[in-house]
Design a protein around this motif. Structure first.
Motif, PDB file in Angstrom:
ATOM      1  N   MET A   1      -6.435  -3.519  -3.093  1.00  0.00           N
ATOM      2  CA  MET A   1      -5.560  -3.926  -1.710  1.00  0.00           C
ATOM      3  C   MET A   1      -4.990  -2.537  -1.831  1.00  0.00           C
ATOM      4  N   GLN A   2      -4.938  -1.896  -0.441  1.00  0.00           N
ATOM      5  CA  GLN A   2      -4.388  -0.571  -0.070  1.00  0.00           C
ATOM      6  C   GLN A   2      -2.799  -1.128   0.200  1.00  0.00           C
ATOM      7  N   LEU A   3      -2.096  -0.141  -0.205  1.00  0.00           N
ATOM      8  CA  LEU A   3      -0.591  -0.218   0.091  1.00  0.00           C
ATOM      9  C   LEU A   3      -0.023   0.626   1.278  1.00  0.00           C
ATOM     10  N   GLN A   4       0.795   0.431   1.833  1.00  0.00           N
ATOM     11  CA  GLN A   4       1.364   1.240   2.946  1.00  0.00           C
ATOM     12  C   GLN A   4       1.909   2.534   2.373  1.00  0.00           C
ATOM     13  N   GLN A   5       1.469   3.521   3.094  1.00  0.00           N
ATOM     14  CA  GLN A   5       1.788   4.875   2.708  1.00  0.00           C
ATOM     15  C   GLN A   5       2.414   5.767   3.834  1.00  0.00           C
ATOM     16  N   GLU A   6       3.098   6.529   3.425  1.00  0.00           N
ATOM     17  CA  GLU A   6       3.549   7.407   4.479  1.00  0.00           C
ATOM     18  C   GLU A   6       2.755   8.121   5.291  1.00  0.00           C
ATOM     19  N   GLY A   7       3.358   8.169   6.405  1.00  0.00           N
ATOM     20  CA  GLY A   7       2.230   8.892   7.098  1.00  0.00           C
ATOM     21  C   GLY A   7       2.755   9.926   8.398  1.00  0.00           C
ATOM     22  N   PRO A   8       1.956  10.640   9.278  1.00  0.00           N
ATOM     23  CA  PRO A   8       2.824  11.348  10.278  1.00  0.00           C
ATOM     24  C   PRO A   8       3.400  10.532  11.211  1.00  0.00           C
ATOM     25  N   GLY A   9       2.870   9.036  11.443  1.00  0.00           N
ATOM     26  CA  GLY A   9       3.551   8.353  12.782  1.00  0.00           C
ATOM     27  C   GLY A   9       3.234   7.176  12.428  1.00  0.00           C
ATOM     28  N   LEU A  10       3.778   6.017  13.189  1.00  0.00           N
ATOM     29  CA  LEU A  10       3.689   4.878  13.172  1.00  0.00           C
ATOM     30  C   LEU A  10       2.389   4.020  13.557  1.00  0.00           C
ATOM     31  N   TYR A  11       1.996   3.181  12.761  1.00  0.00           N
ATOM     32  CA  TYR A  11       0.640   2.341  12.656  1.00  0.00           C
ATOM     33  C   TYR A  11       1.175   1.177  13.117  1.00  0.00           C
TER      34      TYR A  11
ATOM     35  N   ALA B   1       1.317  -5.225 -14.556  1.00  0.00           N
ATOM     36  CA  ALA B   1       0.840  -6.270 -15.239  1.00  0.00           C
ATOM     37  C   ALA B   1      -0.076  -7.337 -14.547  1.00  0.00           C
ATOM     38  N   ILE B   2       0.246  -7.809 -13.267  1.00  0.00           N
ATOM     39  CA  ILE B   2      -0.408  -8.759 -12.524  1.00  0.00           C
ATOM     40  C   ILE B   2      -1.768  -8.086 -11.991  1.00  0.00           C
ATOM     41  N   VAL B   3      -1.689  -6.908 -11.641  1.00  0.00           N
ATOM     42  CA  VAL B   3      -2.998  -5.951 -11.228  1.00  0.00           C
ATOM     43  C   VAL B   3      -3.948  -6.199 -12.516  1.00  0.00           C
TER      44      VAL B   3
ATOM     45  N   LEU C   1      -1.902 -18.368  -3.121  1.00  0.00           N
ATOM     46  CA  LEU C   1      -3.284 -18.096  -3.430  1.00  0.00           C
ATOM     47  C   LEU C   1      -4.002 -16.755  -2.923  1.00  0.00           C
ATOM     48  N   ARG C   2      -3.790 -16.502  -1.449  1.00  0.00           N
ATOM     49  CA  ARG C   2      -4.106 -15.350  -0.785  1.00  0.00           C
ATOM     50  C   ARG C   2      -3.532 -14.111  -1.467  1.00  0.00           C
ATOM     51  N   TYR C   3      -2.338 -14.019  -1.947  1.00  0.00           N
ATOM     52  CA  TYR C   3      -1.365 -13.066  -2.455  1.00  0.00           C
ATOM     53  C   TYR C   3      -2.440 -12.560  -3.744  1.00  0.00           C
ATOM     54  N   VAL C   4      -2.640 -13.557  -4.621  1.00  0.00           N
ATOM     55  CA  VAL C   4      -3.306 -13.231  -5.925  1.00  0.00           C
ATOM     56  C   VAL C   4      -4.661 -12.742  -5.697  1.00  0.00           C
ATOM     57  N   ALA C   5      -5.487 -13.320  -4.743  1.00  0.00           N
ATOM     58  CA  ALA C   5      -6.795 -12.813  -4.385  1.00  0.00           C
ATOM     59  C   ALA C   5      -6.951 -11.512  -4.123  1.00  0.00           C
ATOM     60  N   SER C   6      -6.022 -11.004  -3.277  1.00  0.00           N
ATOM     61  CA  SER C   6      -5.688  -9.830  -2.569  1.00  0.00           C
ATOM     62  C   SER C   6      -5.465  -8.917  -3.478  1.00  0.00           C
ATOM     63  N   ILE C   7      -4.599  -9.034  -4.345  1.00  0.00           N
ATOM     64  CA  ILE C   7      -4.086  -8.102  -5.680  1.00  0.00           C
ATOM     65  C   ILE C   7      -5.289  -7.947  -6.390  1.00  0.00           C
TER      66      ILE C   7
END
Length: 723
Positions: A1-11, A463-465, A639-645
């Motif tokens: 899963m990709q985490l939010q990163q700082e960028g030049p503007g809002l998405y 640890a959970i990853v 369940l979805r939280y774990v599956a995404s990680i």
């Protein structure tokens, strides 16, 4: 899963599920679902993308592959006019076009597919903004799993619409059958309880419409009127050439140069066009002084349109014949969206009047368009037109149920030249001053900037990853009524799990607390799970030591106030707290006295808690046990939280569960099985129609083994997904 990163503007992610949405040539009025909202969200996406500080705007809708509609709606990604803005189309149930009332059972799939799309991007959105109740349902699911701030715009509201429909003569049963109103209102209550900000178009929407809801919180609501494209909507110009639509209208009329009474809307019973026709037909003065022009969507064959459109258009034709209005009324079959500005100018040039007689109008964008074109209006007094009249001073308000009042207002405007000229000038000036898209976008960004700044993107402990190790698929089962009670099946299932530990993650999802689960595992010699979801989803345990996920606990603690909940429910007769052993940090459990089982329903308790501004989930089991958890807590969300990680696609997750608190585990994209001893428990919706649900003929663990064979769960191609 990709985490939010700082960028030049809002998405920013705008979600508008239903209707036919595309960047060019919007089919406005094609049906009840393709009206002003579809134009609003496209204009909003473009307006936001023009603002400094905005990197990207995704307008997310449903992908449609259907020979009956244009192939544009099947394109997964469509760029919009402004750089950085685009339409993203997500699969949701059957490919063919469906009315919004038929989409509810497929929204869990839309949510799962949308979350997967977000995970595939370089970063998560900074904000999700839902439009209408169905998108509110989806955005609430996204917010519950990801924590991304949620903004909502209702456009129209179920409680207000139900009231207006019943006032027009419909009975409650028919309203529910046609509009699926209970599910819509429940989704609206849910989004109001979880949205950080609700954007409305008018003060009246807050004070008279949202006030009807249990979770009414005006402090989180802001009025930001939508904009008008002044490059398109402007007064008539000298020497303006006739257009194709001008000729199409004039051919209906014996005296086409008379003033024009213009109505423009989709052919929907709620738009109340028949009352306008009645007002015109019953007034000899109106018939003498003006023509009536009704632009009611586009049609080839009325018989092939949806029931609502057929009803409206058929009634209009009957009324034309009844009042003998031939040569005085124009109802052209087709028009292009690009021709709408010319229609307003044609009416203004003829010193006519624009009419919006809807039973209720959430805002009234057509009123702004007509006013900007120098065309005074008469509009329903129910809803947004109140604010527009106050701000623009360009029209009159009437009771839409009174054909006499409607006719008198039109006559007054047509006969009083000074009033007409004043309203025309006011409209041109005040729309430009108060209702531009740039002004809307600037006000919007002012409101959302603090929400985005306060949001902390999800963080996952290493640890959970790491705990996922090898798994590219997962089997998750409820405990008591699903896995246990059949010793032979349980032994076979446990042996399969041991044999396949290098291929599959094993999970348990239960209402029990951790200490109770450990006793059951030991008693029945069940392998220790890789993931344990306990206390109805309020805690996630992982790894050899079943360590609790503090990240998940921090996530679900959002807006959780257990002291207030105990105080509120302590006063309710028939409820008593269960033993301390049944309580946990994020679960409050009560007994329901058998004498009160019929009166203490989930709906009643949810209403009570929402009215006290508590955003929670309410679970009632067997009519005897009541559990209250934070709104972000459920087995399906955990369940979805774990599956995404762990990077396991939901299509590779087999869930064994039943109704009640298990139900959101078996909706959406998961594979699922209901074992035979649970099949009698009614699944409250038909959400799985477009997914895989298997009703096993065997009980308990034997039913799970039967499902593994049915789905050929371990026969997927290697490399189909990776950990």
């Amino acid at each position: 899963m990709q985490l939010q990163q700082e960028g030049p503007g809002l998405y920013l992610a705008l979600i508008s599920v239903h209707g036919l949405i595309r960047g060019k040539n919007l089919e406005l009025g094609r049906d009840a679902d393709t009206g002003g909202q579809t134009k609003y969200v496209v204009d909003l996406a473009n307006a936001l993308a023009r603002q400094p500080g905005i990197e990207r705007v995704d307008l997310i809708t449903r992908r449609i592959v259907d020979d009956k509609v244009h192939c544009d709606y099947s394109i997964p990604i469509e760029p919009l006019d402004e750089d950085g803005a685009r339409i993203v189309r997500i699969d949701c149930g059957p490919e063919q076009y469906l009315a919004k009332e038929k989409l509810w059972e497929h929204l869990d799939t839309f949510s799962d597919n949308l979350l997967e799309y977000f995970h595939e991007q370089e970063r998560m959105p900074d904000l999700v903004h839902s439009h209408y109740a169905d998108a509110g349902y989806v955005a609430t699911q996204i917010n519950h799993i990801s924590g991304i701030p949620l903004v909502h715009t209702g456009h129209s509201l179920g409680r207000d619409k139900r009231k207006r429909l019943m006032a027009s003569g419909m009975v409650s049963r028919d309203v529910e059958k046609r509009y699926n109103m209970r599910r819509r209102i429940e989704a609206e209550e849910q989004v109001l309880a979880n949205a950080s900000l609700v954007i409305t178009s008018t003060k009246q929407e807050i004070e008279a419409q949202y006030e009807l809801y249990d979770y009414y919180s005006p402090d989180s609501m802001r009025v930001i009127p939508p904009g008008t494209d002044l490059s398109l909507f402007h007064p008539p110009e000298l020497g303006e050439a006739p257009t194709q639509i001008t000729s199409a209208i004039r051919r209906f009329l014996d005296e086409p140069d008379k003033p024009m009474i213009l109505a423009l809307s989709r052919p929907d019973p709620r738009k109340n066009i028949a009352t306008l026709m009645q007002a015109y037909g019953e007034s000899p003065e109106l018939r003498e002084m003006a023509n009536l022009v009704i632009i009611a969507g586009n049609r080839d064959d009325i018989r092939e349109m949806d029931n609502g459109a057929q009803e409206v258009l058929s009634e209009l034709l009957v009324l034309i014949d009844y009042y003998d209005l031939y040569g005085k009324v124009a109802v052209p079959k087709k028009h292009l969206p690009s021709e709408v500005p010319a229609i307003y100018r044609m009416a203004a040039n003829a010193r006519g009047v624009f009419i919006n007689p809807a039973l209720t109008e959430p805002f009234g964008l057509t009123l702004l368009e007509s006013a900007a074109s120098g065309l005074p209006f008469v509009a329903t007094e129910n809803g947004g037109p109140q604010d527009i009249v106050e701000n623009c001073e360009a029209g009159l308000l009437v009771d839409p149920l009174s054909s006499r009042d409607l006719g008198n207002a039109i006559k007054n405007l047509l006969l009083d030249g000074d009033m007409w000229r004043t309203f025309s000038a006011n409209g041109i000036k005040n729309v430009a001053l108060k209702y531009s898209w740039n002004a809307h976008a600037r006000a919007y960004l002012k409101q959302i900037t603090p929400l985005v700044a306060a949001h902390k993107p999800q963080q996952y402990s290493p640890a959970i990853v790491k705990a996922s190790r090898f798994a590219d698929r997962m089997i998750v089962s409820d405990l008591d009524k699903t896995l246990l009670s059949n010793p032979t099946g349980l032994r076979e299932f446990c042996q399969l799990i041991r044999d396949r530990r290098k291929e599959v993650a094993f999970g348990i999802a239960t209402a029990r607390r951790l200490d109770s689960v450990l006793k059951v595992l030991k008693k029945y010699r069940i392998p220790k799970p890789d993931i344990l979801i306990s206390s109805l989803g309020s805690q996630i345990h992982y790894g050899r030591e079943l360590e609790v996920s503090t990240d998940w606990e921090e996530h679900v603690d959002h807006d959780w106030n257990p002291r207030a909940i105990r105080r509120i429910l302590r006063k309710v007769e028939g409820l008593s707290l269960q033993d301390e052993s049944e309580q946990s940090k994020f679960k409050i459990s009560f007994h329901i006295d058998p004498a009160y089982q019929d009166s203490l329903t989930r709906d009643k308790l949810m209403k009570l808690l929402r009215q006290e501004e508590q955003s929670v989930n309410v679970f009632i089991t067997a009519g005897q046990n009541l559990d209250i958890t934070p709104s972000r807590v459920s087995k399906g969300l955990a369940l979805r939280y774990v599956a995404s990680i762990w990077g396991i696609p939901l299509e590779h997750v087999l869930v064994a569960a039943g109704a009640g608190s298990d139900e959101d585990m078996i909706t959406g994209n998961t594979l699922s099985v209901v074992v035979s001893n649970r099949a009698h428990e009614a699944i409250s919706t038909t959400k799985k129609q477009d997914h895989k649900i298997f009703y096993a003929s065997q009980p308990n663990a034997l039913g799970i083994l039967e499902a593994i064979e049915h789905y050929k769960f371990f026969e997927e191609e290697e490399g189909a997904c990776c950990a």
